[in-house]
Design an enzyme around this catalytic site. Structure first.
Site, short mmCIF file in Angstrom:
data_model
loop_
_atom_site.label_atom_id
_atom_site.label_comp_id
_atom_site.label_asym_id
_atom_site.label_seq_id
_atom_site.Cartn_x
_atom_site.Cartn_y
_atom_site.Cartn_z
N CYS A 94 -7.07 3.19 2.35
CA CYS A 94 -7.00 2.70 3.73
C CYS A 94 -5.65 2.95 4.39
O CYS A 94 -5.56 2.91 5.62
CB CYS A 94 -7.30 1.21 3.76
SG CYS A 94 -8.75 0.73 2.83
N HIS A 387 -12.61 1.15 11.58
CA HIS A 387 -11.59 1.42 10.56
C HIS A 387 -11.87 2.76 9.88
O HIS A 387 -12.34 2.81 8.75
CB HIS A 387 -11.62 0.27 9.55
CG HIS A 387 -10.69 0.37 8.41
ND1 HIS A 387 -9.59 1.21 8.37
CD2 HIS A 387 -10.67 -0.31 7.21
CE1 HIS A 387 -8.95 1.07 7.22
NE2 HIS A 387 -9.59 0.15 6.50
N CYS A 417 -3.96 -3.62 4.21
CA CYS A 417 -4.43 -3.75 2.83
C CYS A 417 -5.05 -2.44 2.40
O CYS A 417 -5.50 -1.64 3.23
CB CYS A 417 -5.41 -4.91 2.68
SG CYS A 417 -6.95 -4.73 3.60
#
Length: 436
Positions: A94, A387, A417
């Site tokens: 991520c 995202h 995160c």
């Protein structure tokens, strides 16, 4: 790195991103390369130097298509950077986009380059479908069969169980060490910090409302149009739900723990396609080309955490970064905390506010501090925007720089995160000019 160590200053001078496009059950209109080209082309066209004058291109991408190997190099060539331009791709789940910024930062600090194009891109709708092991083995044996009879015998061995594909997207969103999906790790945090469904949904509703308000006020200045080869074009993030409400969110069923859970599609980040690009420059390059200065990158921190609670990564990365500079929560003017899940953001806030948690896990004498909600994700976040995993780390840094400039604020932290149990945090500062 010690904060007193002499090092070259590195500045964000400009940045763009595409609209973030929600995945709607089929391959999206733009590949990861196309997305990066749309963002990068606009960014480079408004610079006073040629693309070939860059030192390198660094991009984050988690799930490139088979024809996008080392996607940064593909993008660099298609942007007209030239054959001599080195380019490389990074992958930190991520935070891949933030890792790209960190990588470019280090090369400028080291004196290797003065101008670096960095960012991230992801077409999650085009995440590859893979053959399962049964099909791979059957095809391997078929290719080894030399005679017509041998091939017929191999065809006879085919089983329907070989047909179902492996979804790389789902595999990528599951941690193999603890065998938990990212949503299940969010459920763990909700349970640990006693976060209710109502709290998650309220946070999610606010995210949509803030993005809608930012769009209406023209605050998302970094968004540039994206054009597809089909002739379609996109000018705004399309995942924001202006008509959502607490009542509508409450109707959604849990998807990761169907019996006892509270994490739903409505209080989770959306699966999305998008790209974000930033131009980094040394002080020498800023002066040479008379570039505007959006922000200075002060420092970056990475941390590891239990993969089963991967959403707490920002707690550790941010606390370690601030301790190095003797900063407290109240010293940070604005925050961008990527909204992987509402539960994950709320858990980070709760951990930072807890004396017990910070003493036991961060080695602090007291709680890190309370984050002012009015200064957190003030224009919304990934729950409403989406995202795209390779791009989000770059998006939050770029938007934070825009927020600091807009609000005439000094200091901000972008933190995220990371699947696999990590966290990243970047400290940036608003600077109006570059001195001698």
């Amino acid at each position: 790195m010690d904060k007193n160590t002499t090092r070259r200053e590195v500045y964000i001078v400009d940045g763009t991103r595409t609209p973030f496009l929600k995945v709607r059950g089929k391959a999206g209109p733009l590949s990861a390369t196309d997305l990066a080209l749309n963002a990068g082309r606009e960014l480079l066209e408004r610079q006073p130097f040629a693309p070939s004058e860059l030192g390198e291109v660094v991009l984050g991408c988690v799930m490139p298509s088979p024809d996008e190997v080392n996607i940064a190099r593909v993008v660099a060539l298609r942007l007209g950077c030239g054959n001599a331009m080195p380019a490389w791709t990074v992958q930190r789940n991520c935070a891949s986009g933030m890792q790209a910024i960190d990588s470019g930062l280090k090369d400028i600090m080291a004196g290797r380059h003065d101008l670096v194009l960095v960012g991230g891109t992801e077409s999650m709708s085009r995440a590859p479908l893979l053959l399962n092991d049964g099909m791979v083995n059957w095809l391997g044996e078929l290719s080894s069969a030399k005679t017509f009879v041998a091939k017929l015998k191999q065809y006879a061995k085919f089983r329907p169980s070989y047909l179902p594909p492996v979804f790389s997207l789902l595999k990528g969103l599951t941690d193999p060490t603890v065998n938990l999906s990212m949503g299940q790790t969010a459920e763990n945090l909700a349970y640990r910090f006693k976060i209710t469904r109502e709290q998650m949904d309220a946070f999610s509703l606010a995210s949509h409302e803030k993005v809608a308000a930012a769009q209406d006020k023209g605050y998302l200045k970094e968004v540039v149009p994206a054009y597809a080869y089909s002739g379609d074009y996109f000018v705004a993030d399309d995942g924001v739900r202006r008509d959502t409400s607490m009542e509508k969110l409450a109707q959604l069923k849990p998807i990761f723990d169907k019996k006892f859970g509270n994490v739903t599609a409505g209080n989770s980040s959306q699966v999305t396609d998008g790209a974000a690009m930033l131009l980094l420059a040394s002080k020498e390059a800023v002066k040479k080309y008379q570039l505007p200065v959006l922000a200075r990158i002060a420092d970056v921190e990475w941390a590891g955490v239990d993969p089963a609670e991967m959403g707490l990564g920002p707690v550790y990365a941010t606390a370690h970064l601030c301790r190095r500079y003797n900063l407290h929560a109240s010293d940070i003017d604005y925050w961008e905390l990527n909204e992987a899940f509402a539960a994950q953001v709320l858990a980070c806030l709760a951990a930072w506010e807890s004396d017990e948690y910070c003493q036991k896990n961060l080695g602090l004498a007291n709680a890190f501090g309370k984050i002012d909600r009015a200064r957190l994700n003030i224009d919304g976040g990934a729950i409403a925007l989406g995202h795209p995993v390779g791009a989000s780390g770059a998006r939050i840094v770029l938007h934070l720089a825009e927020v600091l400039k807009r609000e005439n604020a000094q200091r901000g932290i972008a933190t995220i995160c990371i699947g696999g149990g990590q966290g990243g945090a970047m400290l940036i500062e608003n600077v109006s000019s570059v001195g001698g």
